[in-house]
Design a protein around this motif. Structure first.
Motif, PDB file in Angstrom:
ATOM      1  N   VAL A 281      67.493 -52.747  70.171  1.00 35.59           N
ATOM      2  CA  VAL A 281      66.058 -52.953  69.955  1.00 35.59           C
ATOM      3  C   VAL A 281      65.797 -54.383  69.488  1.00 35.59           C
ATOM      4  N   SER A 282      66.653 -54.909  68.623  1.00 36.37           N
ATOM      5  CA  SER A 282      66.419 -56.266  68.142  1.00 36.37           C
ATOM      6  C   SER A 282      66.672 -57.306  69.224  1.00 36.37           C
TER       7      SER A 282
ATOM      8  N   VAL B 155      66.297 -56.647  72.698  1.00 34.61           N
ATOM      9  CA  VAL B 155      65.355 -56.438  73.800  1.00 34.61           C
ATOM     10  C   VAL B 155      63.918 -56.740  73.401  1.00 34.61           C
ATOM     11  N   THR B 156      63.516 -56.443  72.156  1.00 34.19           N
ATOM     12  CA  THR B 156      62.132 -56.642  71.722  1.00 34.19           C
ATOM     13  C   THR B 156      61.828 -58.143  71.670  1.00 34.19           C
ATOM     14  N   PRO B 157      60.730 -58.567  72.325  1.00 28.31           N
ATOM     15  CA  PRO B 157      60.396 -59.997  72.297  1.00 28.31           C
ATOM     16  C   PRO B 157      59.939 -60.402  70.902  1.00 28.31           C
ATOM     17  N   GLU B 158      60.161 -61.645  70.611  1.00 29.75           N
ATOM     18  CA  GLU B 158      59.792 -62.166  69.301  1.00 29.75           C
ATOM     19  C   GLU B 158      58.285 -62.389  69.246  1.00 29.75           C
ATOM     20  N   ALA B 159      57.651 -62.059  68.129  1.00 31.74           N
ATOM     21  CA  ALA B 159      56.201 -62.233  67.981  1.00 31.74           C
ATOM     22  C   ALA B 159      55.877 -63.721  67.901  1.00 31.74           C
TER      23      ALA B 159
ATOM     24  N   HIS C  22      49.456 -64.929  67.852  1.00 31.76           N
ATOM     25  CA  HIS C  22      48.941 -63.585  67.665  1.00 31.76           C
ATOM     26  C   HIS C  22      48.055 -63.533  66.435  1.00 31.76           C
TER      27      HIS C  22
END
Length: 150
Positions: free
Chosen positions: A115-116, A118-122, A126
């Motif tokens: 998850v860390s 694959v999840t795109p960085e914010a 935003h």
């Protein structure tokens, strides 16, 4: 040591004593190749002395007997074996549970890593939510009143 038996030569005392120690005083238990020379040597005085010693040892060994175990010993052995089996089963069950917990922990760590990665960085563009934000927009004191501007 031993002379060649095939040549028909006599056996010496050292060889006869070694064979008597290994096979006993009964010549029927001796190797077939050694018997003829041993029969010739046993008629001598040294051969008779060695043969008597071997026969005495054979008699002592033949008279030895082991007593059968009593019922108390038999029962205590069975109880000890049962306790050992129960402990072994408990240990096996405990290790199985520990292995399953380890597998679950490894899965959680692998999922967290996935998850860390694959999840795109914010990104910094935003909008950050705070206490004054509603589903309809900003409700803070600095916000413009939408009705007045219409």
């Amino acid at each position: 040591m031993a002379e060649g038996i095939e040549d028909g030569q006599a056996m010496d005392a050292k060889r006869f004593a070694a064979l008597a120690d290994a096979y006993g005083g009964d010549l029927r238990r001796w190797p077939e190749a050694e018997r003829e020379a041993a029969r010739a040597f046993v008629s001598s005085e040294a051969g008779q002395a060695i043969s008597r010693q071997a026969d005495t040892l054979d008699a002592l060994l033949d008279s030895y007997s082991v007593q059968h175990p009593g019922k108390a010993l038999h029962g205590s052995i069975l109880r000890a074996a049962d306790r050992h089996l129960v402990q072994r089963r408990r240990h096996r069950f405990w290790w199985l549970g520990l292995g399953l917990a380890g597998i679950g922990l490894a899965g959680a760590v692998a999922g967290l890593a996935l998850v860390s990665i694959v999840t795109p960085e914010a990104g910094s563009d935003h909008y950050v939510l705070d206490a004054n934000v509603t589903a309809f927009g900003d409700a803070g004191p600095d916000a413009e009143n939408g009705e007045e501007s219409l």
